[in-house]
Design a protein around this motif. Structure first.
Motif, PDB file in Angstrom:
ATOM      1  N   TYR A   5      11.309 -14.740  -0.310  1.00 28.65           N
ATOM      2  CA  TYR A   5      12.067 -13.574   0.130  1.00 28.65           C
ATOM      3  C   TYR A   5      13.327 -14.064   0.828  1.00 28.65           C
ATOM      4  N   PRO A   6      14.480 -13.525   0.478  1.00 25.18           N
ATOM      5  CA  PRO A   6      15.735 -14.028   1.062  1.00 25.18           C
ATOM      6  C   PRO A   6      15.762 -14.000   2.579  1.00 25.18           C
ATOM      7  N   THR A   7      15.176 -12.934   3.175  1.00 26.26           N
ATOM      8  CA  THR A   7      15.181 -12.800   4.621  1.00 26.26           C
ATOM      9  C   THR A   7      13.799 -12.348   5.088  1.00 26.26           C
ATOM     10  N   LEU A   8      13.569 -12.468   6.395  1.00 25.03           N
ATOM     11  CA  LEU A   8      12.326 -11.981   6.974  1.00 25.03           C
ATOM     12  C   LEU A   8      12.229 -10.467   6.822  1.00 25.03           C
ATOM     13  N   GLU A   9      13.359  -9.800   6.843  1.00 23.93           N
ATOM     14  CA  GLU A   9      13.373  -8.350   6.661  1.00 23.93           C
ATOM     15  C   GLU A   9      12.866  -7.961   5.272  1.00 23.93           C
ATOM     16  N   ASP A  10      13.206  -8.757   4.266  1.00 24.86           N
ATOM     17  CA  ASP A  10      12.704  -8.494   2.904  1.00 24.86           C
ATOM     18  C   ASP A  10      11.192  -8.658   2.850  1.00 24.86           C
ATOM     19  N   ALA A  11      10.682  -9.674   3.528  1.00 26.03           N
ATOM     20  CA  ALA A  11       9.230  -9.872   3.573  1.00 26.03           C
ATOM     21  C   ALA A  11       8.565  -8.705   4.301  1.00 26.03           C
ATOM     22  N   TYR A  12       9.192  -8.233   5.363  1.00 25.15           N
ATOM     23  CA  TYR A  12       8.672  -7.087   6.116  1.00 25.15           C
ATOM     24  C   TYR A  12       8.597  -5.847   5.218  1.00 25.15           C
ATOM     25  N   GLN A  13       9.621  -5.612   4.431  1.00 26.17           N
ATOM     26  CA  GLN A  13       9.624  -4.447   3.538  1.00 26.17           C
ATOM     27  C   GLN A  13       8.499  -4.547   2.514  1.00 26.17           C
ATOM     28  N   ARG A  14       8.224  -5.760   2.061  1.00 24.97           N
ATOM     29  CA  ARG A  14       7.105  -5.949   1.145  1.00 24.97           C
ATOM     30  C   ARG A  14       5.780  -5.639   1.836  1.00 24.97           C
ATOM     31  N   MET A  15       5.632  -6.046   3.080  1.00 27.91           N
ATOM     32  CA  MET A  15       4.428  -5.756   3.849  1.00 27.91           C
ATOM     33  C   MET A  15       4.239  -4.251   3.995  1.00 27.91           C
ATOM     34  N   LYS A  16       5.315  -3.530   4.279  1.00 22.80           N
ATOM     35  CA  LYS A  16       5.233  -2.075   4.418  1.00 22.80           C
ATOM     36  C   LYS A  16       4.841  -1.415   3.095  1.00 22.80           C
ATOM     37  N   THR A  17       5.361  -1.946   1.997  1.00 20.29           N
ATOM     38  CA  THR A  17       5.027  -1.391   0.685  1.00 20.29           C
ATOM     39  C   THR A  17       3.551  -1.602   0.364  1.00 20.29           C
ATOM     40  N   GLU A  18       3.024  -2.750   0.779  1.00 17.34           N
ATOM     41  CA  GLU A  18       1.635  -3.099   0.485  1.00 17.34           C
ATOM     42  C   GLU A  18       0.662  -2.172   1.211  1.00 17.34           C
ATOM     43  N   ASN A  19       1.002  -1.739   2.425  1.00 17.05           N
ATOM     44  CA  ASN A  19       0.115  -0.860   3.181  1.00 17.05           C
ATOM     45  C   ASN A  19       0.962   0.163   3.944  1.00 17.05           C
ATOM     46  N   SER A  20       1.061   1.346   3.375  1.00 17.06           N
ATOM     47  CA  SER A  20       1.920   2.386   3.949  1.00 17.06           C
ATOM     48  C   SER A  20       1.369   2.950   5.244  1.00 17.06           C
ATOM     49  N   PHE A  21       0.082   2.674   5.564  1.00 18.53           N
ATOM     50  CA  PHE A  21      -0.504   3.155   6.807  1.00 18.53           C
ATOM     51  C   PHE A  21      -0.007   2.376   8.027  1.00 18.53           C
ATOM     52  N   LEU A  22       0.531   1.177   7.823  1.00 16.76           N
ATOM     53  CA  LEU A  22       0.930   0.331   8.947  1.00 16.76           C
ATOM     54  C   LEU A  22       2.090   0.934   9.721  1.00 16.76           C
ATOM     55  N   THR A  23       2.036   0.813  11.053  1.00 13.55           N
ATOM     56  CA  THR A  23       3.190   1.165  11.867  1.00 13.55           C
ATOM     57  C   THR A  23       4.241   0.062  11.722  1.00 13.55           C
ATOM     58  N   GLU A  24       5.449   0.338  12.202  1.00 11.23           N
ATOM     59  CA  GLU A  24       6.505  -0.677  12.149  1.00 11.23           C
ATOM     60  C   GLU A  24       6.105  -1.912  12.949  1.00 11.23           C
ATOM     61  N   GLU A  25       5.495  -1.684  14.143  1.00 13.37           N
ATOM     62  CA  GLU A  25       5.084  -2.812  14.980  1.00 13.37           C
ATOM     63  C   GLU A  25       4.041  -3.664  14.275  1.00 13.37           C
ATOM     64  N   GLN A  26       3.047  -3.018  13.663  1.00 11.82           N
ATOM     65  CA  GLN A  26       1.999  -3.756  12.953  1.00 11.82           C
ATOM     66  C   GLN A  26       2.591  -4.575  11.811  1.00 11.82           C
ATOM     67  N   ALA A  27       3.416  -3.923  10.997  1.00  9.09           N
ATOM     68  CA  ALA A  27       3.974  -4.592   9.822  1.00  9.09           C
ATOM     69  C   ALA A  27       4.837  -5.790  10.212  1.00  9.09           C
ATOM     70  N   ARG A  28       5.627  -5.651  11.266  1.00  7.93           N
ATOM     71  CA  ARG A  28       6.478  -6.766  11.692  1.00  7.93           C
ATOM     72  C   ARG A  28       5.641  -7.909  12.255  1.00  7.93           C
ATOM     73  N   HIS A  29       4.631  -7.580  13.039  1.00 12.77           N
ATOM     74  CA  HIS A  29       3.756  -8.620  13.595  1.00 12.77           C
ATOM     75  C   HIS A  29       3.044  -9.384  12.478  1.00 12.77           C
ATOM     76  N   LEU A  30       2.489  -8.665  11.522  1.00 12.66           N
ATOM     77  CA  LEU A  30       1.781  -9.304  10.412  1.00 12.66           C
ATOM     78  C   LEU A  30       2.728 -10.152   9.561  1.00 12.66           C
ATOM     79  N   THR A  31       3.962  -9.707   9.419  1.00  8.11           N
ATOM     80  CA  THR A  31       4.948 -10.458   8.634  1.00  8.11           C
ATOM     81  C   THR A  31       5.362 -11.743   9.348  1.00  8.11           C
TER      82      THR A  31
END
Length: 291
Positions: free
Chosen positions: A168-194
């Motif tokens: 992924y070009p940036t960490l933000e791109d990886a974060y967006q992929r994490m959000k796509t994988e599980n739409s139930f995640l909050t922003e805080e959860q998705a960023r922490h997991l990423t």
């Protein structure tokens, strides 16, 4: 969702000539409790759960081999009982028995087998969608002759050897992929997991912390009848949790629940496969009540 205040310490242990990683949340005089993640996940996905449990428990969360900050298997083989051995080694080397275990998905499949092999070493067991493939899926897999399945496994492994790691070009791109994988995640959860589930490559891009070989099937496992026999050896109290919006099959509906003599089953509304993230407050209430 609570903000994480505490930070665990990182440690290593040896298993199958690999250096495997785990985090320790302190409180070493308290009863031991293992948190075991699922496939292509990592130990820090438990942070919210671990922080709350660490007040009353000595919480340890390992990275399974091929995951997180643990070594990758040199031969690229990740069989169910190889993982069971690694968990057995962690419990043995750190003298954790009798241990309480909370495990998710593939981690649950591993720890249910450990609890069956060593029923005297597990005090209680919580499985979050942790029984593996449904009977229907296993029957579909077994319609193919074993020789055909093994040839497919060889082909999968050959293909995995040439597969390029996703970047992924940036960490933000990886974060967006994490959000796509599980739409139930909050922003805080998705960023922490990423942040904890990815590492930066030499060229500045980011990749997930798991081995490509984990994308293939294990190839060889014990027959389903023998697995059911193992389940019936589990003697400790067992809590089975499933999300209604998950792809995973409910053991209450597909008949697997009958193989556990001391089990409580609960199903969560508005929750998918990661129900401990999706319905955190309810999960923690049920978990604390059970423990």
């Amino acid at each position: 969702m609570l903000t994480i205040q505490l930070r665990p310490s990182s440690h290593r242990y040896k298993s199958q000539r690999m250096n495997l990683h785990y985090v320790d949340w302190g409180n070493p005089t308290a009863p031991p409790l293992l948190l075991v993640h699922g496939g292509k996940d990592h130990c820090r996905s438990w942070d919210w759960v671990a922080e709350q449990l660490s007040k009353d428990w000595h919480v340890i969360a390992p990275d399974l081999s091929g995951h997180g900050d643990s070594d990758w298997a040199p031969d690229g083989n990740y069989t169910p009982f190889s993982f069971v051995y690694d968990i057995a080694q962690l419990i043995h080397q750190r003298q954790l028995e009798p241990v309480t275990i909370v495990a998710h998905s593939m981690g649950g499949m591993i720890c249910s087998r450990y609890a069956a092999l060593y029923p005297d070493k597990v005090k209680s067991l919580v499985l979050i969608e942790g029984l593996g493939f449904s009977p229907k899926m296993i029957d579909e897999i077994n319609t193919k002759p074993r020789d055909e399945r093994l040839r497919e496994w060889i082909e999968q492994k050959r293909n995995s050897s040439g597969r390029q790691i996703k970047r992924y070009p940036t960490l933000e791109d990886a974060y967006q992929r994490m959000k796509t994988e599980n739409s139930f995640l909050t922003e805080e959860q998705a960023r922490h997991l990423t942040v904890h589930g990815s590492s930066q490559n030499e060229d500045g891009s980011y990749s997930w912390k798991f081995d490509n070989y984990l994308n293939m099937s294990a190839g060889i496992d014990i027959p389903n009848a023998e697995l059911r026999d193992l389940w019936e050896r589990i003697s400790c109290p067992l809590l089975l949790l499933y999300g209604k919006d998950s792809w995973a099959s409910s053991p209450k509906k597909d008949g697997r629940l009958k193989h556990f003599s001391n089990a409580t089953f609960k199903e969560y509304e508005n929750a998918g496969h990661w129900l401990h993230h999706d319905q955190f407050d309810r999960f923690m209430q049920d978990l604390n009540d059970f423990l």
